[in-house]
Write a protein that holds these residues in place. Structure first.
Motif, short mmCIF file in Angstrom:
data_model
loop_
_atom_site.label_atom_id
_atom_site.label_comp_id
_atom_site.label_asym_id
_atom_site.label_seq_id
_atom_site.Cartn_x
_atom_site.Cartn_y
_atom_site.Cartn_z
N ALA A 194 73.35 7.81 32.52
CA ALA A 194 73.96 6.99 31.47
C ALA A 194 72.98 6.81 30.31
CB ALA A 194 74.37 5.63 32.03
N ILE A 195 71.71 6.57 30.64
CA ILE A 195 70.68 6.42 29.61
C ILE A 195 70.55 7.71 28.81
CG2 ILE A 195 68.19 6.18 29.23
CD1 ILE A 195 68.20 4.21 31.61
N PHE A 196 70.54 8.84 29.53
CA PHE A 196 70.44 10.15 28.86
C PHE A 196 71.60 10.37 27.89
CE2 PHE A 196 72.26 14.49 29.19
CZ PHE A 196 71.39 15.13 28.32
N LEU A 197 72.83 10.09 28.35
CA LEU A 197 74.00 10.31 27.51
C LEU A 197 74.01 9.40 26.29
CD1 LEU A 197 76.78 10.73 30.23
CD2 LEU A 197 75.73 12.53 28.83
N ILE A 198 73.61 8.14 26.48
CA ILE A 198 73.59 7.18 25.37
C ILE A 198 72.53 7.56 24.35
CG2 ILE A 198 73.08 4.79 24.73
CD1 ILE A 198 74.34 3.98 27.46
N LEU A 199 71.30 7.82 24.83
CA LEU A 199 70.20 8.18 23.92
C LEU A 199 70.53 9.46 23.14
CD1 LEU A 199 67.01 7.51 26.08
CD2 LEU A 199 67.82 6.20 24.12
N THR A 200 71.08 10.44 23.87
CA THR A 200 71.41 11.72 23.24
C THR A 200 72.48 11.55 22.17
OG1 THR A 200 70.87 12.93 25.27
CG2 THR A 200 72.25 14.06 23.68
N GLN A 201 73.55 10.82 22.50
CA GLN A 201 74.65 10.70 21.54
C GLN A 201 74.26 9.86 20.33
OE1 GLN A 201 77.70 12.54 21.86
NE2 GLN A 201 77.24 12.05 19.73
N VAL A 202 73.55 8.76 20.55
CA VAL A 202 73.11 7.93 19.42
C VAL A 202 72.20 8.74 18.50
CG1 VAL A 202 71.71 5.94 18.76
CG2 VAL A 202 73.37 5.73 20.62
N SER A 203 71.24 9.44 19.10
CA SER A 203 70.32 10.27 18.31
C SER A 203 71.06 11.34 17.51
CB SER A 203 69.30 10.93 19.24
OG SER A 203 68.51 11.87 18.56
N ASN A 204 72.00 12.01 18.16
CA ASN A 204 72.72 13.10 17.51
C ASN A 204 73.63 12.59 16.39
OD1 ASN A 204 71.41 14.74 19.27
ND2 ASN A 204 73.20 15.36 20.43
N LEU A 205 74.25 11.44 16.59
CA LEU A 205 75.09 10.87 15.53
C LEU A 205 74.26 10.46 14.33
CD1 LEU A 205 77.77 8.71 17.41
CD2 LEU A 205 78.13 10.81 16.09
N VAL A 206 73.08 9.92 14.59
CA VAL A 206 72.17 9.54 13.49
C VAL A 206 71.80 10.79 12.67
CG1 VAL A 206 69.83 8.74 12.94
CG2 VAL A 206 71.25 7.47 14.58
N ILE A 207 71.48 11.87 13.38
CA ILE A 207 71.15 13.13 12.70
C ILE A 207 72.33 13.63 11.88
CG2 ILE A 207 70.56 15.57 13.05
CD1 ILE A 207 69.02 14.70 15.57
N LEU A 208 73.52 13.59 12.47
CA LEU A 208 74.73 14.07 11.78
C LEU A 208 74.99 13.27 10.51
CD1 LEU A 208 77.33 15.79 11.72
CD2 LEU A 208 78.41 14.04 13.15
N VAL A 209 75.00 11.95 10.64
CA VAL A 209 75.27 11.09 9.47
C VAL A 209 74.18 11.27 8.42
CG1 VAL A 209 75.47 8.70 8.69
CG2 VAL A 209 76.59 9.41 10.81
N ALA A 210 72.93 11.34 8.84
CA ALA A 210 71.82 11.47 7.90
C ALA A 210 71.94 12.74 7.06
CB ALA A 210 70.49 11.46 8.64
N PHE A 211 72.45 13.81 7.66
CA PHE A 211 72.52 15.09 6.96
C PHE A 211 73.70 15.18 6.00
CE2 PHE A 211 69.09 16.65 9.34
CZ PHE A 211 68.76 17.92 8.91
#
Length: 241
Positions: free
Chosen positions: A95-112
């Motif tokens: 659960a920690i892996f999925l949450i950290l991964t998705q939050v990080s990836n969404l931040v990258i997506l929005v930032a770009f």
């Protein structure tokens, strides 16, 4: 034509985001596997003199006790190499892996993609005010939709031809094609690996994910069009508190 040009820029950014998120997923997976899994055995590969490649010989699990086959292959002249097998990531660590991964990836997506659409909205506001451009408050959504066409076409190909030439497609591989939605796709697939085994709701959920980028581009465009700077709002609110 202007929308197509902007969509092309966003598409290139999405390609870059896909690669960055892919490596982000791998990094988090390695870290979480190192913390949340344990060694449960190994697979042995070996080759005899004259063999050009190693071949898989056998798999041994620690729960089976002493490895009695190693001596057998050594007597036959095999040079062996062991590859460790880890337990599957599960429970809280997964659960920690999925949450950290998705939050990080969404931040990258929005930032770009956010700033380009925000700037475009702010620019259009001035053009509309002075009568140089017709107002189109859905322009951000249209640009995001155009930029998503390659992914939409690929997904439609999966759905339409899942029983023909796409029948052998490995469903989990889709997590890396849209790696910025890695955890969402993982949850939707729920362990299914065969594309033909996916239910109607799973296809619908995967399809709905393709609308996230157009929604992000629309929100960014409208905020720029209205001159709303989110960071300023957050700082102002924090100052009030």
């Amino acid at each position: 034509m202007e929308n197509v040009k902007s969509a092309s820029k966003i598409f290139l950014r999405i390609v870059a985001v896909t690669l960055l998120c892919f490596f982000s997923c791998i990094a988090f997976l390695v870290i979480c596997n190192g913390i949340g899994t344990e060694k449960i055995g190994y697979t042995v590969y070996g080759a005899t003199e004259g063999d050009e490649e190693l071949t898989e010989l056998y798999t041994h699990y620690y729960s089976d006790g002493v490895d009695e086959r190693q001596a057998e292959f050594e007597e036959k002249g095999y040079a062996m190499q062991k590859v460790t097998i880890h337990s599957r990531l599960s429970g809280g660590m997964k659960a920690i892996f999925l949450i950290l991964t998705q939050v990080s990836n969404l931040v990258i997506l929005v930032a770009f993609i956010y700033h380009h659409l925000w700037d475009l909205g702010a620019k259009d506001l001035n053009l509309v005010k002075f009568g140089h451009k017709a107002e189109d408050k859905l322009r951000g959504f249209k640009i995001g939709l155009l930029a998503s066409i390659p992914n939409i076409l690929f997904f439609c190909t999966l759905v339409v031809f899942k029983n023909s030439f796409m029948a052998g497609f490995n469903a989990p591989f889709y997590k890396f094609i849209v790696s910025y939605f890695y955890s969402f796709v993982e949850l939707i697939l729920n362990g299914v690996t065969d594309i033909n085994a996916l239910s109607l709701w799973q296809f619908a959920a995967l399809g709905a994910l393709l609308l996230v980028i157009p929604v992000i581009t629309e929100v960014a465009y409208l905020l720029g069009y209205k001159g709303v700077i989110v960071s300023d709002k957050l700082i102002y609110k924090k100052g009030e508190e």
